[in-house]
Scaffold this motif. Structure first.
Motif, PDB file in Angstrom:
ATOM      1  N   ALA A  26      -2.349   3.416  -5.706  1.00 48.47           N
ATOM      2  CA  ALA A  26      -3.448   2.873  -4.898  1.00 48.47           C
ATOM      3  C   ALA A  26      -2.973   1.760  -3.977  1.00 48.47           C
ATOM      4  CB  ALA A  26      -4.569   2.367  -5.813  1.00 48.47           C
ATOM      5  N   GLY A  27      -1.746   1.891  -3.494  1.00 50.28           N
ATOM      6  CA  GLY A  27      -1.205   0.892  -2.582  1.00 50.28           C
ATOM      7  C   GLY A  27      -1.667   1.095  -1.153  1.00 50.28           C
ATOM      8  N   HIS A  28      -0.919   0.508  -0.226  1.00 48.56           N
ATOM      9  CA  HIS A  28      -1.325   0.533   1.184  1.00 48.56           C
ATOM     10  C   HIS A  28      -1.353   1.950   1.757  1.00 48.56           C
ATOM     11  CE1 HIS A  28      -1.292  -3.754   1.121  1.00 48.56           C
ATOM     12  NE2 HIS A  28       0.019  -3.852   0.978  1.00 48.56           N
ATOM     13  N   VAL A  29      -0.323   2.757   1.445  1.00 48.02           N
ATOM     14  CA  VAL A  29      -0.290   4.126   1.964  1.00 48.02           C
ATOM     15  C   VAL A  29      -1.433   4.944   1.372  1.00 48.02           C
ATOM     16  CG1 VAL A  29       1.037   6.274   2.054  1.00 48.02           C
ATOM     17  CG2 VAL A  29       2.175   4.083   2.440  1.00 48.02           C
ATOM     18  N   ALA A  30      -1.688   4.757   0.077  1.00 46.17           N
ATOM     19  CA  ALA A  30      -2.770   5.496  -0.571  1.00 46.17           C
ATOM     20  C   ALA A  30      -4.120   5.132   0.032  1.00 46.17           C
ATOM     21  CB  ALA A  30      -2.771   5.209  -2.065  1.00 46.17           C
TER      22      ALA A  30
ATOM     23  N   ARG B 187     -13.543   0.053  -5.750  1.00 48.84           N
ATOM     24  CA  ARG B 187     -14.431   0.571  -4.707  1.00 48.84           C
ATOM     25  C   ARG B 187     -14.301  -0.204  -3.401  1.00 48.84           C
ATOM     26  NH1 ARG B 187     -15.788   5.179  -3.693  1.00 48.84           N
ATOM     27  NH2 ARG B 187     -16.214   5.480  -5.915  1.00 48.84           N
ATOM     28  N   GLU B 188     -13.977  -1.463  -3.470  1.00 51.08           N
ATOM     29  CA  GLU B 188     -13.850  -2.248  -2.254  1.00 51.08           C
ATOM     30  C   GLU B 188     -12.705  -1.730  -1.377  1.00 51.08           C
ATOM     31  OE1 GLU B 188     -13.202  -6.909  -0.804  1.00 51.08           O
ATOM     32  OE2 GLU B 188     -13.389  -6.411  -2.949  1.00 51.08           O
ATOM     33  N   ARG B 189     -11.619  -1.292  -2.007  1.00 51.84           N
ATOM     34  CA  ARG B 189     -10.469  -0.791  -1.249  1.00 51.84           C
ATOM     35  C   ARG B 189     -10.609   0.690  -0.895  1.00 51.84           C
ATOM     36  NH1 ARG B 189      -5.530  -2.711  -1.035  1.00 51.84           N
ATOM     37  NH2 ARG B 189      -4.578  -0.781  -1.810  1.00 51.84           N
ATOM     38  N   PHE B 190     -11.328   1.444  -1.715  1.00 51.23           N
ATOM     39  CA  PHE B 190     -11.431   2.889  -1.513  1.00 51.23           C
ATOM     40  C   PHE B 190     -12.903   3.302  -1.416  1.00 51.23           C
ATOM     41  CE2 PHE B 190      -7.282   2.267  -3.395  1.00 51.23           C
ATOM     42  CZ  PHE B 190      -6.475   3.117  -2.649  1.00 51.23           C
TER      43      PHE B 190
ATOM     44  N   ARG C 219       4.103   3.129  -7.148  1.00 52.85           N
ATOM     45  CA  ARG C 219       4.932   2.005  -6.687  1.00 52.85           C
ATOM     46  C   ARG C 219       6.364   2.033  -7.216  1.00 52.85           C
ATOM     47  NH1 ARG C 219       1.553   0.458 -10.681  1.00 52.85           N
ATOM     48  NH2 ARG C 219       2.380  -0.738 -12.467  1.00 52.85           N
ATOM     49  N   GLY C 220       6.733   3.068  -7.987  1.00 53.00           N
ATOM     50  CA  GLY C 220       8.086   3.060  -8.552  1.00 53.00           C
ATOM     51  C   GLY C 220       8.586   4.436  -8.924  1.00 53.00           C
ATOM     52  N   HIS C 221       9.918   4.569  -9.001  1.00 57.41           N
ATOM     53  CA  HIS C 221      10.550   5.850  -9.296  1.00 57.41           C
ATOM     54  C   HIS C 221      10.114   6.402 -10.644  1.00 57.41           C
ATOM     55  CE1 HIS C 221      14.141   5.011  -6.361  1.00 57.41           C
ATOM     56  NE2 HIS C 221      12.971   4.717  -5.845  1.00 57.41           N
ATOM     57  N   LEU C 222      10.062   5.552 -11.665  1.00 56.60           N
ATOM     58  CA  LEU C 222       9.719   6.035 -12.997  1.00 56.60           C
ATOM     59  C   LEU C 222       8.285   6.559 -13.042  1.00 56.60           C
ATOM     60  CD1 LEU C 222      11.411   3.351 -15.291  1.00 56.60           C
ATOM     61  CD2 LEU C 222      12.196   5.673 -14.763  1.00 56.60           C
TER      62      LEU C 222
ATOM     63  N   ALA D 151       6.708   8.765  11.465  1.00 56.45           N
ATOM     64  CA  ALA D 151       5.748   7.773  10.977  1.00 56.45           C
ATOM     65  C   ALA D 151       6.467   6.609  10.297  1.00 56.45           C
ATOM     66  CB  ALA D 151       4.771   8.429  10.006  1.00 56.45           C
ATOM     67  N   GLU D 152       5.946   5.384  10.521  1.00 54.36           N
ATOM     68  CA  GLU D 152       6.535   4.198   9.905  1.00 54.36           C
ATOM     69  C   GLU D 152       5.502   3.340   9.178  1.00 54.36           C
ATOM     70  OE1 GLU D 152       8.784   1.991  12.727  1.00 54.36           O
ATOM     71  OE2 GLU D 152      10.211   3.610  13.146  1.00 54.36           O
ATOM     72  N   THR D 153       4.369   3.066   9.813  1.00 53.29           N
ATOM     73  CA  THR D 153       3.364   2.207   9.193  1.00 53.29           C
ATOM     74  C   THR D 153       2.581   2.995   8.141  1.00 53.29           C
ATOM     75  OG1 THR D 153       1.597   2.771  10.747  1.00 53.29           O
ATOM     76  CG2 THR D 153       3.132   1.013  11.401  1.00 53.29           C
TER      77      THR D 153
END
Length: 352
Positions: free
Chosen positions: A202-206, A232-235, A267-270, A326-328
């Protein structure tokens, strides 16, 4: 289509008539295909699109006139090169648009409300539009709904058309079709499967991916183990937000079918590896994972050692998204959803 159904119900509840403009046939290259819809209100407002340009403008202008008279019509459009001097688009095809004047009757309110609920709940069925008359002169139009449970909503009746015939037509159709009868024709529009995009992370890209995916008609589910991110505020456009104890049991309670998409943006490989391993044990039609090729290859190698096959690995789209530079986060979201749209279109075309 859900947007059209909701708008139709809102207008009918207000007692307002409107025109439901539907492309009923097309040949050659046209902006939109059969089944594409838009609503035109009495005030000339358009909801949805049937392709834009003068085709849409002409349909909207005629629709307002029809609402004033309470009538319906079929409009033919020629988008071939011969009309280049009068058209602002050169598609090289032809289309017919049904301009269906929908009145706020109790019968229409019932049918369109059931259609809306069917789409919201992801249930299968077909919207039926029975047009009496001919292509040259449209008479009365009756709407109905056929569900896969065998229920027929609406007064779809015509001499020579039995109920079982109507239900058979609805069941046989996986794509929009018209069926001709003596003095009438029926437009059968199956509800397309609801594609749920399951976003893990649920980070910036998500956050940007969820907004764009919802905008183009995907049902969006977001999952993360951080409540300060998965909320809910972010999504605001997500249909479902799940806060996980951990990513090790990320698919608990989910029933993922072949029409669904899994988008791995943790947010991580694992976490990525854990979610991907679980995703490969589902029937998801699309599995995509963000990250570099180096990270991807390391995860693939580990999964192969754990017993997954190369065929399993070949199901995965990684790095996820179409290659557009794409970059941002916002640009990456566009590339991801573009690939999702392509997958959905290919799936629907294969079904049709």
């Amino acid at each position: 289509m859900k947007m059209i159904a909701h708008a139709a119900c809102e207008l009918l509840e207000k007692g307002e008539s409107f025109v439901l403009a539907t492309i009923v046939s097309h040949s050659g290259s046209t902006p939109r295909t059969s089944g594409s819809k838009m609503i035109v209100t009495a005030g000339g407002r358009g909801i949805g699109t049937i392709g834009g340009g003068l085709l849409e403008a002409g349909a909207m202008s005629r629709a307002v006139e029809l609402i004033q008279r309470g009538q319906s019509a079929i409009m033919p459009f020629d988008l071939s090169i011969d009309t280049v001097e009068t058209m602002d688009m050169i598609c090289g095809g032809k289309a017919e648009v049904l301009l269906d004047c929908v009145l706020p009757t109790p019968a229409n309110r019932t049918v369109f409300d059931r259609w809306r609920r069917m789409l919201d709940q992801g249930r299968k069925g077909s919207l039926l539009t029975l047009v009496r008359g001919s292509e040259n002169k449209v008479g009365t139009i009756v709407h109905g709904l056929a569900t896969t449970a065998g229920e027929l909503v609406g007064d779809i009746s015509l001499p020579g058309i039995r109920r079982d015939k109507v239900m058979a037509l609805a069941a046989e159709s996986s794509a929009v079709r018209t069926e001709a009868f003596d003095g009438a024709f029926m437009l059968v529009e199956p509800a397309q499967p609801v594609c749920t995009a399951y976003l893990f992370g649920a980070g910036h890209v998500a956050r940007s991916t969820a907004a764009v995916a919802a905008m183009v008609g995907f049902r969006v589910s977001v999952a993360d183990d951080r409540e300060e991110y998965a909320n809910r505020e972010r999504f605001r456009d997500a249909s479902e937000i799940r806060v996980l104890e951990n990513f090790g049991n990320a698919f608990s309670g989910l029933s993922i079918g072949g029409e669904d998409l899994v988008v791995i943006l943790t947010r991580g490989h694992l976490h990525d590896k854990s979610v991907l391993a679980q995703a490969l044990n589902t029937d998801a039609g699309y599995i995509g994972m963000i990250g570099s090729r180096k990270k991807r290859d390391a995860i693939y190698t580990a999964l192969l050692k754990e017993g997954f096959s190369q065929a399993d690995i070949d199901r995965v789209h990684s790095p996820i998204g179409l290659s557009i530079g794409a970059e941002t986060p916002e640009e990456i979201a566009v590339s991801i959803v573009a690939e999702m749209i392509r997958h959905r279109a290919n799936s629907f075309n294969a079904q049709g």
